[in-house]
Motif scaffolding. Sequence first.
Motif, PDB file in Angstrom:
ATOM      1  N   ALA A   1      -8.259 -21.722 -18.332  1.00  0.00           N
ATOM      2  CA  ALA A   1      -6.902 -21.414 -18.760  1.00  0.00           C
ATOM      3  C   ALA A   1      -6.524 -20.046 -18.228  1.00  0.00           C
ATOM      4  N   VAL A   2      -5.236 -19.853 -18.006  1.00  0.00           N
ATOM      5  CA  VAL A   2      -4.736 -18.587 -17.482  1.00  0.00           C
ATOM      6  C   VAL A   2      -3.851 -17.934 -18.534  1.00  0.00           C
TER       7      VAL A   2
ATOM      8  N   SER B   1       1.399   0.788 -12.181  1.00  0.00           N
ATOM      9  CA  SER B   1       1.707  -0.298 -13.124  1.00  0.00           C
ATOM     10  C   SER B   1       2.975  -1.046 -12.751  1.00  0.00           C
ATOM     11  N   SER B   2       3.932  -0.361 -12.135  1.00  0.00           N
ATOM     12  CA  SER B   2       5.174  -1.036 -11.754  1.00  0.00           C
ATOM     13  C   SER B   2       4.985  -1.921 -10.529  1.00  0.00           C
ATOM     14  N   GLU B   3       3.861  -1.752  -9.832  1.00  0.00           N
ATOM     15  CA  GLU B   3       3.597  -2.515  -8.608  1.00  0.00           C
ATOM     16  C   GLU B   3       2.690  -3.713  -8.848  1.00  0.00           C
ATOM     17  N   LEU B   4       1.750  -3.593  -9.796  1.00  0.00           N
ATOM     18  CA  LEU B   4       0.712  -4.601  -9.974  1.00  0.00           C
ATOM     19  C   LEU B   4       0.650  -5.068 -11.425  1.00  0.00           C
ATOM     20  N   ALA B   5       0.294  -6.331 -11.596  1.00  0.00           N
ATOM     21  CA  ALA B   5       0.177  -6.928 -12.925  1.00  0.00           C
ATOM     22  C   ALA B   5      -1.104  -7.753 -13.001  1.00  0.00           C
ATOM     23  N   VAL B   6      -1.621  -7.935 -14.221  1.00  0.00           N
ATOM     24  CA  VAL B   6      -2.905  -8.602 -14.437  1.00  0.00           C
ATOM     25  C   VAL B   6      -2.697  -9.992 -15.031  1.00  0.00           C
ATOM     26  N   LEU B   7      -3.293 -10.992 -14.388  1.00  0.00           N
ATOM     27  CA  LEU B   7      -3.450 -12.331 -14.951  1.00  0.00           C
ATOM     28  C   LEU B   7      -4.940 -12.579 -15.122  1.00  0.00           C
ATOM     29  N   SER B   8      -5.335 -13.240 -16.209  1.00  0.00           N
ATOM     30  CA  SER B   8      -6.750 -13.528 -16.425  1.00  0.00           C
ATOM     31  C   SER B   8      -6.970 -15.037 -16.477  1.00  0.00           C
ATOM     32  N   LEU B   9      -7.949 -15.477 -15.718  1.00  0.00           N
ATOM     33  CA  LEU B   9      -8.367 -16.877 -15.655  1.00  0.00           C
ATOM     34  C   LEU B   9      -9.722 -16.968 -16.340  1.00  0.00           C
ATOM     35  N   VAL B  10      -9.821 -17.803 -17.384  1.00  0.00           N
ATOM     36  CA  VAL B  10     -11.032 -17.846 -18.197  1.00  0.00           C
ATOM     37  C   VAL B  10     -11.507 -19.279 -18.342  1.00  0.00           C
ATOM     38  N   GLY B  11     -12.820 -19.476 -18.199  1.00  0.00           N
ATOM     39  CA  GLY B  11     -13.409 -20.785 -18.433  1.00  0.00           C
ATOM     40  C   GLY B  11     -14.426 -21.159 -17.379  1.00  0.00           C
ATOM     41  N   PRO B  12     -15.297 -22.133 -17.675  1.00  0.00           N
ATOM     42  CA  PRO B  12     -16.345 -22.533 -16.723  1.00  0.00           C
ATOM     43  C   PRO B  12     -15.792 -23.100 -15.421  1.00  0.00           C
ATOM     44  N   ASP B  13     -14.540 -23.575 -15.429  1.00  0.00           N
ATOM     45  CA  ASP B  13     -13.954 -24.131 -14.210  1.00  0.00           C
ATOM     46  C   ASP B  13     -13.232 -23.076 -13.372  1.00  0.00           C
TER      47      ASP B  13
ATOM     48  N   ARG C   1       0.975 -21.038  -9.244  1.00  0.00           N
ATOM     49  CA  ARG C   1      -0.108 -21.415  -8.318  1.00  0.00           C
ATOM     50  C   ARG C   1      -1.387 -21.753  -9.088  1.00  0.00           C
ATOM     51  N   LEU C   2      -1.712 -20.964 -10.098  1.00  0.00           N
ATOM     52  CA  LEU C   2      -2.934 -21.196 -10.862  1.00  0.00           C
ATOM     53  C   LEU C   2      -2.820 -22.424 -11.761  1.00  0.00           C
ATOM     54  N   THR C   3      -1.673 -22.621 -12.384  1.00  0.00           N
ATOM     55  CA  THR C   3      -1.509 -23.802 -13.228  1.00  0.00           C
ATOM     56  C   THR C   3      -1.478 -25.075 -12.389  1.00  0.00           C
ATOM     57  N   ALA C   4      -0.896 -24.994 -11.191  1.00  0.00           N
ATOM     58  CA  ALA C   4      -0.903 -26.160 -10.300  1.00  0.00           C
ATOM     59  C   ALA C   4      -2.314 -26.505  -9.853  1.00  0.00           C
ATOM     60  N   ALA C   5      -3.209 -25.509  -9.846  1.00  0.00           N
ATOM     61  CA  ALA C   5      -4.601 -25.731  -9.446  1.00  0.00           C
ATOM     62  C   ALA C   5      -5.469 -26.203 -10.604  1.00  0.00           C
ATOM     63  N   GLY C   6      -4.872 -26.378 -11.792  1.00  0.00           N
ATOM     64  CA  GLY C   6      -5.624 -26.964 -12.900  1.00  0.00           C
ATOM     65  C   GLY C   6      -5.846 -26.082 -14.100  1.00  0.00           C
ATOM     66  N   ALA C   7      -5.386 -24.830 -14.067  1.00  0.00           N
ATOM     67  CA  ALA C   7      -5.561 -23.949 -15.226  1.00  0.00           C
ATOM     68  C   ALA C   7      -4.506 -24.264 -16.286  1.00  0.00           C
ATOM     69  N   ARG C   8      -4.938 -24.371 -17.523  1.00  0.00           N
ATOM     70  CA  ARG C   8      -3.986 -24.582 -18.615  1.00  0.00           C
ATOM     71  C   ARG C   8      -3.294 -23.266 -18.938  1.00  0.00           C
ATOM     72  N   GLU C   9      -2.015 -23.323 -19.280  1.00  0.00           N
ATOM     73  CA  GLU C   9      -1.294 -22.144 -19.742  1.00  0.00           C
ATOM     74  C   GLU C   9      -1.807 -21.751 -21.125  1.00  0.00           C
ATOM     75  N   ALA C  10      -2.064 -20.459 -21.319  1.00  0.00           N
ATOM     76  CA  ALA C  10      -2.566 -19.975 -22.603  1.00  0.00           C
ATOM     77  C   ALA C  10      -1.908 -18.642 -22.935  1.00  0.00           C
ATOM     78  N   GLY C  11      -1.964 -18.306 -24.228  1.00  0.00           N
ATOM     79  CA  GLY C  11      -1.417 -17.041 -24.688  1.00  0.00           C
ATOM     80  C   GLY C  11      -2.506 -16.071 -25.085  1.00  0.00           C
ATOM     81  N   THR C  12      -2.073 -14.917 -25.573  1.00  0.00           N
ATOM     82  CA  THR C  12      -3.026 -13.860 -25.894  1.00  0.00           C
ATOM     83  C   THR C  12      -3.918 -14.208 -27.084  1.00  0.00           C
TER      84      THR C  12
END
Length: 358
Positions: free
Chosen positions: A32-33, A125-137, A191-202
Motif C-alpha cells: 500500500a502507498v 521541502s517545496s521541491e520534494l515530497a515523500v510517498l511511502s510504499l509498505v508491504g511484502p510486495d 503510477r504506484l496504484t496502477a502498479a498494484g499498491a492499494r491507496e492508504a492513509g496515515t
Amino acid sequence: MTELPGTDNDQGLPAHRGDPLAEQRAMARGAAVVDRSNRGVVAVTGPERLSWLHLLLTQHVSELPADTGTEALVLDAHGRVLHHMVVAHTADTVFLDTEPGDVPELVEYLQKMVFWSKVEPRDASSELAVLSLVGPDTPEVLAKAGLPAPERPHGVAALPDGGFVRRMDWPGQDAADLIVPRDALASWWERLTAAGAREAGTLAFEALRVEAQRPRLHLDTDEKTIPHEVGWIGSAVHLSKGCYRGQETVARVANLGRPPRRLVLLHLDAGDETLPVPGDPVLRDGRAVGRVGTVAVHHELGPVALALVKRNVPADAELTAGADDRVAPVAIDPSSIPPEQDAPPPGRAAQLRGGLRG
C-alpha cells in the motif's frame, strides 16, 4: 466501537482511504502507498558535505557511499534528541528528511555551523515530497512501475525525472520511500496504484509503525528523551564515533547500560472508551511512571500504543494510561523490552572509551 486515533502531526493528509483496517492488511500482506508529503526535506550540497555532517550528526557519515542512506540525530549538549532524520546520499547531494515543521529550526542550526566549510544546506521541502510504499510486495510494485528496487536496508536509487527511491529499514517488513518532485506528486501516486499498491492513509501507516516499535520524534519522545530510551542506538547513533554535540552522554549511558526510561508496546483495554492521546501519563498505583506516545488501532493487535516508561517498571505491572475521561487499563507487551537495555554487551565499555577519542 473504539474510536480510531489520529495525530495532529499529520493534519492535512488523508487519515484513511475508506477502510483503515483493510489498508493495514494490504500493508501487512501485499503493498500500500501512503502520502507523507508533510515531511520536511533538507538538501546539503558542496564538496565537504560528508565530512561536515559527520561532525554534527550522531551517525558515521564521513565515508557514506553514494546511493546509500542511514538515520541520524542532532542532540543538544546534554545528549537529548532535538532532530531525527532519514539520510540519503545521491550523486552530489545529501538529503535529510525530517518530521513536519522541523526543517526551519534544523536549517537554521546547520547554517550557523557552516563557518568556512564548503557546504550549502537549504530547505528543499517545496521541491520534494515523500510517498511511502509498505508491504511484502514492495519490490513487485516498484518493478511493475518500471522503477529500481535498491538493496535493503537504506539503498538509494535515482528516479526518472528527478527524486530518488530509498528502501526503508522496518523490522519484519519491506518498505520504500519515494522522494519525488512535489509538483509531480499526483502522477507518482497514480503510477504506484496502477502498479498494484492499494491507496492508504496515515492511520494504517502509523499502526504498522507502532507494531514495529519505530519511534517518531515529538510523538514518542519528549524534551528529555535520549537515544538509548527509544532504540535509536545503532540505527541512528554510531557508538564508536565521537566528535559531535551530546556524545559524552551517549557514551556514558551506553557504558552503564541503564537508560532511565525505555520504549515499550502497550496493549490498551479501552473497550468502548476513547483512547488515550500522546502525552497522557502512564500510571502505576496512581503515580506517573511514563508517558503515552503514538496510539493506534491495529488490525490484529487491537488498540495499542508506544510509551516511554521508567526502566524499573516491571513488564507485569498493573498500569493505567490516560487523563480525565480517557483513563484505561494497559499492559506492557513483555516481548517489546529489548534484553540489551538491562546490561551492556561484553566489551562495550572499551569500545566506548575508544569512541570518545573521535
